[in-house]
Design an enzyme around this catalytic site. Structure first.
Site, PDB file in Angstrom:
ATOM      1  N   GLU A   1     -35.950 -25.128 108.809  1.00 62.61           N
ATOM      2  CA  GLU A   1     -35.572 -26.318 107.997  1.00 62.61           C
ATOM      3  C   GLU A   1     -34.237 -26.578 109.086  1.00 62.61           C
ATOM      4  O   GLU A   1     -33.604 -25.955 109.728  1.00 62.61           O
ATOM      5  CB  GLU A   1     -34.355 -25.845 107.096  1.00 62.61           C
ATOM      6  CG  GLU A   1     -35.888 -26.060 105.618  1.00 62.61           C
ATOM      7  CD  GLU A   1     -34.938 -25.534 104.973  1.00 62.61           C
ATOM      8  OE1 GLU A   1     -34.070 -26.168 104.020  1.00 62.61           O
ATOM      9  OE2 GLU A   1     -35.377 -24.763 103.565  1.00 62.61           O
TER      10      GLU A   1
ATOM     11  N   GLU B   1     -35.481 -17.938 102.100  1.00 71.44           N
ATOM     12  CA  GLU B   1     -34.041 -17.727 102.549  1.00 71.44           C
ATOM     13  C   GLU B   1     -33.417 -16.814 100.837  1.00 71.44           C
ATOM     14  O   GLU B   1     -32.562 -17.169 100.379  1.00 71.44           O
ATOM     15  CB  GLU B   1     -33.269 -18.475 102.134  1.00 71.44           C
ATOM     16  CG  GLU B   1     -33.457 -19.777 102.800  1.00 71.44           C
ATOM     17  CD  GLU B   1     -32.061 -21.497 102.557  1.00 71.44           C
ATOM     18  OE1 GLU B   1     -31.514 -21.155 101.656  1.00 71.44           O
ATOM     19  OE2 GLU B   1     -31.607 -21.505 103.930  1.00 71.44           O
TER      20      GLU B   1
END
Ligand code: NOJ
Length: 461
Positions: free
Chosen positions: A364, A155
């Site tokens: 995720e 991320e």
């Protein structure tokens, strides 16, 4: 054909604990949280001492893959020398994954930068990119025989924007120029690691994990479409285009230049290196989409709800002269104002697939809630509903041709959720942080095992 990967995910700082054990140095998060006296991950889930029990449980839950990250300050000292005890720890963990039939999916960097590098400017300092490349090479050498799914960064948008633009993560800055430079350096460092991976001829594949936010518009006007493009550049394209194609969105660079930002550090040599070293796959972390409209008025306002009371720390995103995010009053939200929107995963996967044609892993997906873990079994029906709807959305996109190769629930067990602390729980397994760190599977753990089994039967047909 390789089996579909059904797993769950964790991150070093969020679960390991043992923050100063066996030669580990301080990370920027250790430093920041201690200095501000905020809830920290000193102990977290104590995965450092419980990994065997945790991996066994994941395997008994039907999972065949485990996503983890390596802690850079556990592996290298300030001079870049190897800390053998750190290497030994991860070799034990990775070997244990194999013992339990879990394919490791390993992220090199999930935000825990060594503090000595942060003190020298962190991601604003180009030297951090070279230090990262050295660290990546050490990891490929030390663990290459045990890992064949590597991720350079987790991320980039989230840790760079929160650290340098929104200011709710260390180093708590609000500076657009720093944000641009930090973002560029991270993507450049990712390419440096990919180059080393290819040159070294290590087995397996290497990718990146992105905090994926598919963009929807409030209507179909040209003004909204332009706002959607700005939002897509801001949220997604600078990570995904750069990782997959080796090119940053040129219209975004044009917009930034027209707003007076200096981009001269993006030198032709760096851009060429990025063009030549792109990823093998894309990891998408999906929590929610963004619904946007054209910018109307006011200063840039970026607020993340870390308060955990819906409507209190209310999230807001206004990017001056770019776009505004709008709340859809008809959709459900969590206490942290995160919209629950499975359709976004379906649409988003198809969009990414048609655009990049690279294998996709959902690295995720999950829902954070307050939960009473003193009971024998947390009956987390909301998590089951959430996962069911999102997995169905993913499988629909897969059936329609997208090359989706794995799904990871966030998270394997309850862990430390950064500024949201430990009481925002995501795990399939409950951990009683106040009571000996006892592990107890939640209802979703058994549900996930059954769901995996049903899908395996379909795969075999
Ligand atoms: C994404 C991040 O990778 C992870 O560290 C975080 O805890 C989860 N999302 C939940 O917010």
């Amino acid at each position: 054909m390789e089996k579909f990967l059904w797993g769950s995910a964790t991150a070093s700082y969020q679960c390991e604990g043992a923050w100063l054990q066996d030669g580990k140095l301080e990370s920027m998060w250790d430093h920041y949280l201690h200095e501000k006296q905020l809830e920290n991950g000193d102990v977290a889930s104590d995965f450092y001492h419980h990994y065997e029990e945790d991996l066994k449980m994941a395997s008994e839950g039907g999972q065949n893959s485990f996503r983890l990250s390596l802690s850079w300050p556990r592996i290298l000292d300030e001079k870049g020398n190897v800390n053998q005890r750190g290497i030994d720890f991860y070799r034990r963990v990775l070997t244990c994954c194999h013992t339990y039939g879990l394919k490791p999916n390993v992220t090199l960097y999930h935000w825990d930068l060594p503090q000595y590098l942060q003190a020298q400017g962190g991601w604003l300092n180009e030297a951090t990119c070279d230090a990262y490349a050295h660290y990546a090479k050490v990891c490929f050498e030390a663990f290459g025989d045990l890992v064949d799914l590597w991720v350079t960064f987790n991320e980039p948008r989230w840790f760079i924007f929160n650290g340098y633009l929104i200011g709710n993560y260390p180093p708590e800055h609000h500076d657009v120029d720093e944000t641009i430079k930090g973002a560029f350096h991270v993507m450049y460092a990712s390419s440096l690691a990919i180059r080393l991976f290819r040159e070294g001829g290590y087995p397996g594949q290497i990718g990146i994990v992105h905090s994926f936010t598919p963009i929807n518009g409030v209507d179909d006007t040209i003004a909204t479409r332009i706002a959607m493009r700005y939002a897509d550049n801001y949220c997604n394209n600078w990570v995904l285009d750069t990782a997959a194609w080796g090119e940053m969105p040129i219209d975004m660079l044009g917009k930034l230049a027209s707003e007076g930002h200096d981009l001269s550090f993006m030198t032709p040599a760096k851009l060429a290196l990025m063009k030549a070293n792109t990823v093998d796959f894309l990891g998408l972390n999906y929590y929610a989409r963004a619904l946007v409209k054209p910018y109307t008025s006011g200063e840039t306002t970026l607020i993340v709800n870390n308060a955990g009371k819906a409507g209190k720390g209310t999230s807001k995103t206004i990017l001056k002269n770019w776009f505004e995010q709008v709340n859809d009053p008809h959709t459900k939200k969590t206490e942290w104002d995160t919209e629950i929107y499975p359709q976004g995963l379906y649409e988003g996967i198809l969009m990414v697939w048609h655009k990049y044609h690279l294998p996709i892993y959902i690295t995720e997906n999950g829902v954070g809630m307050y939960e009473d873990v003193s009971v024998p079994c947390v009956e987390d029906d909301y998590r089951i509903d959430f996962m069911q709807e999102h997995i169905e959305a993913m499988l629909r996109a897969k059936d329609e041709g997208a090359d989706v190769r794995g799904y990871y629930a966030w998270s394997t067990f309850d862990l430390y959720s950064w500024k949201n602390g430990c009481e925002k729980r995501y795990g399939l397994v409950a951990i009683d942080f106040k009571n000996g760190l006892v592990r107890k599977p939640k209802a979703s753990y058994a549900w996930y095992r059954q769901m995996i089994e049903n899908n395996r039967k379909k795969e075999c047909k």
